[in-house]
Design a protein around this motif. Structure first.
Motif, short mmCIF file in Angstrom:
data_model
loop_
_atom_site.label_atom_id
_atom_site.label_comp_id
_atom_site.label_asym_id
_atom_site.label_seq_id
_atom_site.Cartn_x
_atom_site.Cartn_y
_atom_site.Cartn_z
N MET A 110 8.08 -0.61 1.05
CA MET A 110 8.05 0.85 1.01
C MET A 110 6.62 1.34 0.82
N GLU A 111 5.89 0.69 -0.06
CA GLU A 111 4.50 1.09 -0.31
C GLU A 111 3.64 0.88 0.94
N LEU A 112 3.86 -0.22 1.63
CA LEU A 112 3.12 -0.52 2.85
C LEU A 112 3.38 0.55 3.91
N LEU A 113 4.63 0.94 4.07
CA LEU A 113 4.96 1.98 5.04
C LEU A 113 4.39 3.34 4.63
N ALA A 114 4.42 3.64 3.34
CA ALA A 114 3.86 4.91 2.87
C ALA A 114 2.36 4.97 3.15
N ARG A 115 1.66 3.89 2.86
CA ARG A 115 0.21 3.84 3.14
C ARG A 115 -0.06 3.95 4.62
N SER A 116 0.76 3.30 5.42
CA SER A 116 0.58 3.33 6.87
C SER A 116 0.74 4.75 7.40
N GLN A 118 0.22 7.53 5.73
CA GLN A 118 -0.90 8.33 5.26
C GLN A 118 -2.15 8.07 6.10
N ASP A 119 -2.27 6.86 6.64
CA ASP A 119 -3.45 6.49 7.43
C ASP A 119 -3.40 7.00 8.85
N ARG A 120 -2.24 7.49 9.30
CA ARG A 120 -2.10 7.98 10.67
C ARG A 120 -2.60 9.42 10.76
N GLU A 127 3.93 15.74 3.99
CA GLU A 127 3.20 15.05 2.93
C GLU A 127 4.06 14.83 1.69
N ASP A 128 5.02 15.71 1.45
CA ASP A 128 5.87 15.55 0.28
C ASP A 128 6.65 14.25 0.34
N SER A 129 7.05 13.83 1.53
CA SER A 129 7.79 12.59 1.68
C SER A 129 6.94 11.40 1.26
N MET A 134 5.07 7.32 -3.09
CA MET A 134 4.03 6.83 -3.97
C MET A 134 4.39 7.07 -5.43
N LEU A 135 4.99 8.23 -5.75
CA LEU A 135 5.39 8.50 -7.12
C LEU A 135 6.50 7.57 -7.57
N ALA A 136 7.41 7.26 -6.66
CA ALA A 136 8.52 6.36 -7.00
C ALA A 136 8.01 4.96 -7.31
N LEU A 137 6.91 4.56 -6.66
CA LEU A 137 6.38 3.22 -6.87
C LEU A 137 5.55 3.12 -8.14
N GLY A 138 4.92 4.20 -8.54
CA GLY A 138 4.09 4.19 -9.73
C GLY A 138 2.69 3.70 -9.44
N PRO A 139 1.79 3.91 -10.41
CA PRO A 139 0.38 3.58 -10.19
C PRO A 139 0.06 2.10 -10.31
#
Length: 149
Positions: A110-116, A118-120, A127-129, A134-139
């Motif tokens: 999920m984190e990999l897809l979220a970063r991907s 954001q990079d597009r 952006e909320d999605s 990212m919030l669900a995954l934590g820092p």
């Protein structure tokens, strides 16, 4: 014939393969997943193969085909939960799983897809999605284990 469930989680679809992948099951999964991508507008697909002890050339080709179909429908695919023995078998069979990124588990996928996403640049996504992922995954998420072929 067994059906593989396709679950929608935020802006992605989760497929957890818990059954033996026979020809008819694989074809049904390809159709079901394609339909769900179009219906939902999701841009990410996670295929969890944690329950699979053995991956043969048929399953490897099926994963590649599903990823290619998803890519044509504007969704990126990440395969998660691959066991070391499965990875070794895929390499020994000469299957590279082109177009498929991998991660150790669903959370990292999920984190990999979220970063991907954001990079597009200029993809018009909400952006909320991405922020929700990212919030669900934590820092404290470790980014170092996600791999690309």
């Amino acid at each position: 014939m067994d059906r593989v469930p396709v679950l929608k989680i935020g802006d992605l679809l989760l497929v957890s393969i818990q059954v033996d992948m026979e020809d008819q099951t694989a074809l049904a999964l390809q159709q079901d997943l394609s339909d769900r991508i179009v219906e939902s507008g999701c841009h990410g697909v996670i295929i969890d193969i944690t329950a699979m002890d053995i991956v043969d050339s048929f399953v490897g080709r099926m994963l590649s085909t599903i990823a290619a179909i998803a890519r044509v429908l504007d969704a990126e695919t990440v395969v998660v939960g691959m066991r070391p023995a499965v990875a070794i078998t895929l390499v020994e069979l000469g299957l590279s799983l082109n177009g498929i990124r991998t991660a150790l588990n669903v959370e990292r996928g999920m984190e990999l897809l979220a970063r991907s996403r954001q990079d597009r640049p200029g993809d018009g996504t909400d952006e909320d999605s991405d922020t929700a992922w990212m919030l669900a995954l934590g820092p404290d998420s470790d980014h170092s284990t996600a791999t690309t072929p």
